[in-house]
Design a protein around this motif. Structure first.
Motif, mmCIF file in Angstrom:
data_model
loop_
_atom_site.group_PDB
_atom_site.id
_atom_site.type_symbol
_atom_site.label_atom_id
_atom_site.label_comp_id
_atom_site.label_asym_id
_atom_site.label_seq_id
_atom_site.Cartn_x
_atom_site.Cartn_y
_atom_site.Cartn_z
ATOM 1 N N PHE A 82 0.800 -1.243 0.000
ATOM 2 C CA PHE A 82 0.000 0.000 0.000
ATOM 3 C C PHE A 82 0.826 1.284 0.000
ATOM 4 O O PHE A 82 0.274 2.380 0.019
ATOM 5 C CB PHE A 82 -0.910 0.044 1.246
ATOM 6 C CG PHE A 82 -1.991 -1.002 1.259
ATOM 7 C CD1 PHE A 82 -2.761 -1.249 0.126
ATOM 8 C CD2 PHE A 82 -2.259 -1.731 2.411
ATOM 9 C CE1 PHE A 82 -3.764 -2.200 0.153
ATOM 10 C CE2 PHE A 82 -3.259 -2.686 2.442
ATOM 11 C CZ PHE A 82 -4.019 -2.927 1.302
ATOM 12 N N SER A 83 2.148 1.176 0.029
ATOM 13 C CA SER A 83 2.946 2.381 0.341
ATOM 14 C C SER A 83 3.370 3.199 -0.868
ATOM 15 O O SER A 83 3.903 4.291 -0.715
ATOM 16 C CB SER A 83 4.170 1.987 1.160
ATOM 17 O OG SER A 83 5.029 1.177 0.389
ATOM 18 N N LYS A 112 0.179 1.535 -5.875
ATOM 19 C CA LYS A 112 -0.545 1.487 -4.606
ATOM 20 C C LYS A 112 -1.664 0.466 -4.708
ATOM 21 O O LYS A 112 -2.485 0.532 -5.638
ATOM 22 C CB LYS A 112 -1.121 2.865 -4.275
ATOM 23 C CG LYS A 112 -1.662 2.950 -2.850
ATOM 24 C CD LYS A 112 -2.085 4.359 -2.501
ATOM 25 C CE LYS A 112 -2.587 4.460 -1.076
ATOM 26 N NZ LYS A 112 -1.504 4.536 -0.094
ATOM 27 N N GLN A 379 -8.077 1.394 1.976
ATOM 28 C CA GLN A 379 -7.288 1.285 3.203
ATOM 29 C C GLN A 379 -8.040 1.691 4.485
ATOM 30 O O GLN A 379 -7.427 1.934 5.522
ATOM 31 C CB GLN A 379 -5.971 2.086 3.100
ATOM 32 C CG GLN A 379 -4.908 1.431 2.237
ATOM 33 C CD GLN A 379 -5.086 1.745 0.755
ATOM 34 O OE1 GLN A 379 -5.190 2.897 0.373
ATOM 35 N NE2 GLN A 379 -5.113 0.714 -0.067
ATOM 36 N N SER A 395 -5.553 0.226 6.783
ATOM 37 C CA SER A 395 -4.577 -0.433 5.900
ATOM 38 C C SER A 395 -4.471 -1.948 6.132
ATOM 39 O O SER A 395 -3.381 -2.514 6.025
ATOM 40 C CB SER A 395 -3.191 0.213 6.033
ATOM 41 O OG SER A 395 -3.208 1.487 5.452
ATOM 42 N N MET A 400 0.193 1.764 8.603
ATOM 43 C CA MET A 400 -0.872 2.705 8.216
ATOM 44 C C MET A 400 -0.353 4.113 7.963
ATOM 45 O O MET A 400 -1.012 4.905 7.289
ATOM 46 C CB MET A 400 -2.015 2.707 9.244
ATOM 47 C CG MET A 400 -1.680 2.939 10.680
ATOM 48 S SD MET A 400 -1.139 4.577 11.140
ATOM 49 C CE MET A 400 -2.560 5.564 10.796
ATOM 50 N N GLY A 403 0.233 3.545 4.365
ATOM 51 C CA GLY A 403 -0.961 3.135 3.626
ATOM 52 C C GLY A 403 -2.035 4.217 3.596
ATOM 53 O O GLY A 403 -2.672 4.446 2.573
ATOM 54 N N ASN A 404 -2.244 4.878 4.743
ATOM 55 C CA ASN A 404 -3.300 5.899 4.819
ATOM 56 C C ASN A 404 -2.772 7.313 4.597
ATOM 57 O O ASN A 404 -3.542 8.227 4.337
ATOM 58 C CB ASN A 404 -4.015 5.823 6.172
ATOM 59 C CG ASN A 404 -4.725 4.497 6.346
ATOM 60 O OD1 ASN A 404 -4.147 3.543 6.871
ATOM 61 N ND2 ASN A 404 -5.949 4.386 5.873
#
Ligand code: NAI
Length: 487
Positions: A82-83, A112, A379, A395, A400, A403-404
């Motif tokens: 997710f990063s 992502k 996420q 996430s 997170m 991710g967020n």
């Protein structure tokens, strides 16, 4: 492949936006820019083929282009599904002088929201450099964050030399599902070329590792006599872990919570599991927003530090029902169990900033009888228990703050990444001086990284007189502290 560059990113059309943010970040990353100037002529990474596995963000883009300007050939992936910041990935593929139709930059395989099979497919692409004749060759350096690129090589070699499916122990990997995916990746590559990883490994001069969790893996391999090449532990440069892990998370934890939920943090009860460097930054940030912070720790030294900072220290089991926010920062597994989650308040928020997602039992949550998952936005998931109360998980239990939100800001990453660049130069140019062990950079280089950033912030350092230096037993120019000093 376009214009001779192979890549897999979300959208090359985002490159212009990415380039603008990279330009702004360069100003905030004085350490990396100073290294570019210092090594502009010498180009010490000429001949280096660096396989990089580290969150593909704007800050990492500045790192990548620093490595390139020092002469390196680079391939890159994110170390988390997710990063990636898609505009940064696009800008790196296009390069400063290319265009989306004619990319001239660096092969990046990151977007992502990858699936786990996509993640491991991308990681494998790191190992497909091309030599001058267009033949596939492996990298000769790894730059790792969390150790997944290093793990793939080690498991690959184990697979090839023993002929048996390697066991990935519990500590190595988050979930059995991921283990199967890695093995599938290895099986495929082995079917195509039975000696691939052995050859790849033989070419690698060393790895420089970014984070606490990756460093744990390296020391473990070295203790078992299984480390295949020398490693530099970048995490434990003081200008890395005492800055990025602490002040970086102090910024990006809150950023992630706000972007994900926008709840008011003030007045709420926040439980922080782990009070190491990341936990300290997390607790400070939450209490800075006015939350009442409770720390869970196993180590009495860290617990005492938390108490003297004014935080309550308690067991998660005892306080889980009071928490409005629960943040895990331990780098350990099985911290928040599904039984904990079931006891959390309605709409309490649960997030992890430790490297892997095994801190929170996401698999157990998904299996909980009668549980329902409502995706609020990417996420951010609301998990509704059969009794009607729900919790908000960020996430999917993975980092997170990346991710967020967008991870740590540029200035703090300039410190971490300056250590990375120095470590890459060190291992690439002096690999004969290192054996298959884990090393740290000398303190004088740590002080060099700090000095650049002190200057950038307008700090004026006091200079020791010769007499004073002799009195405390150091050199006028440093290093100023003995190795055992803890900062
Ligand atoms: P650390 O070793 O300084 O701190 C971890 C703390 O957790 C230790 O004090 C330990 O005693 C405690 N702990 C271990 N098991 C526990 C348990 N069962 N319950 C309560 N506490 C427990 O490590 P550091 O540097 O703070 O890193 C923590 C994690 O964060 C690692 O996985 C690291 O890779 C990751 N990290 C994440 C970053 C991010 O941007 N999200 C940035 C830097 C590191």
């Amino acid at each position: 492949t376009r214009n001779g560059i192979d890549f897999a990113v979300a959208d090359l059309g985002l490159a212009e936006f990415g380039r603008k943010e990279i330009r702004l970040a360069e100003h905030e990353m004085p350490g990396l820019m100073a290294l570019r100037r210092e090594y502009a002529e010498a180009r010490p990474l000429h001949g280096a083929r660096i396989a990089g596995s580290l969150h593909m963000t704007v800050q990492t883009a500045v790192l990548i282009e620093t490595l390139v300007s020092l002469g390196a050939d680079v391939r890159w992936v994110s170390c988390n599904i997710f990063s990636t910041q898609d505009h940064a990935a696009a800008a790196i593929v296009v390069g400063p002088h290319g265009a989306p139709e004619e990319p001239k930059g660096v092969p990046v395989f990151a977007w992502k929201g990858e699936t786990l099979p996509e993640y491991w497919w991308a990681t494998e692409q790191l190992f497909n450099f091309r030599d001058a004749d267009g033949e596939i060759v492996g990298p000769n350096m790894i730059l790792d964050d969390g150790g997944d690129a290093t793990l793939l090589v080690h498991k690959g070699v184990e697979f090839e030399t023993t002929g048996v499916v390697p066991t990935v122990d519990d500590d190595d990997l988050t979930v059995a599902e991921e283990y199967r995916i890695i093995l599938d990746t290895l099986r495929r590559s082995l079917a195509a070329d039975p000696q691939r990883w052995t050859r790849v490994s033989a070419d690698i001069r060393g790895v420089t590792e970014e984070t606490t969790t990756g460093v744990h893996r390296l020391y473990h391999l070295a203790e078992q006599g299984q480390l295949l090449f020398p490693a530099i532990n970048v995490n434990d440069s003081v200008t890395k872990s005492k800055f990025d892990n602490k002040y970086g998370i102090r910024h990006s934890l809150i950023d992630g919570i706000n972007r994900a939920t926008d709840v008011l943090i003030g007045g709420k009860v926040a439980v922080v599991a782990g009070y190491g460097d990341v936990g300290k930054g997390s607790a400070e940030a939450l209490s800075g927003q006015g939350a009442r912070v409770i720390v869970a720790e196993v180590d009495p030294i860290c617990a005492l530090q938390a108490l003297l900072e004014g935080f309550q220290v308690a067991r998660l089991d005892d306080v889980i029902g009071q928490a409005d926010l629960v943040i895990t920062t331990t780098g350990n597994k099985d911290i928040v169990t599904v039984e904990h989650m079931a006891k959390m308040k309605h709409q309490a928020i649960l997030g992890n900033v430790g490297h892997f997602d095994n801190e929170i039992d996401m698999a157990g949550l998904a299996r909980y009888p009668g549980i329902r998952r409502i995706n609020i936005k990417p996420q951010v998931d609301e998990w509704v228990f059969p009794d009607g109360h729900s919790i908000i998980v960020l996430s999917e239990g993975r980092l997170m703050n990346l991710g967020n939100a967008t991870g740590h800001p540029s200035f703090v990453m300039s410190n971490s990444f300056s250590n990375q660049v120095i470590a890459q130069i060190e291992l690439f140019t002096k690999h004969e001086e290192y054996s298959k062990d884990v090393y740290r950079l000398p303190k004088i280089l740590d002080e060099k990284v700090a000095r650049i950033h002190v200057q950038a912030l307008g700090g004026e350092l006091t200079k020791l007189t010769k007499d004073q230096a002799e009195y405390i037993g150091v050199d006028v120019e440093g290093p100023f502290k003995p190795e055992h000093y803890r900062y």
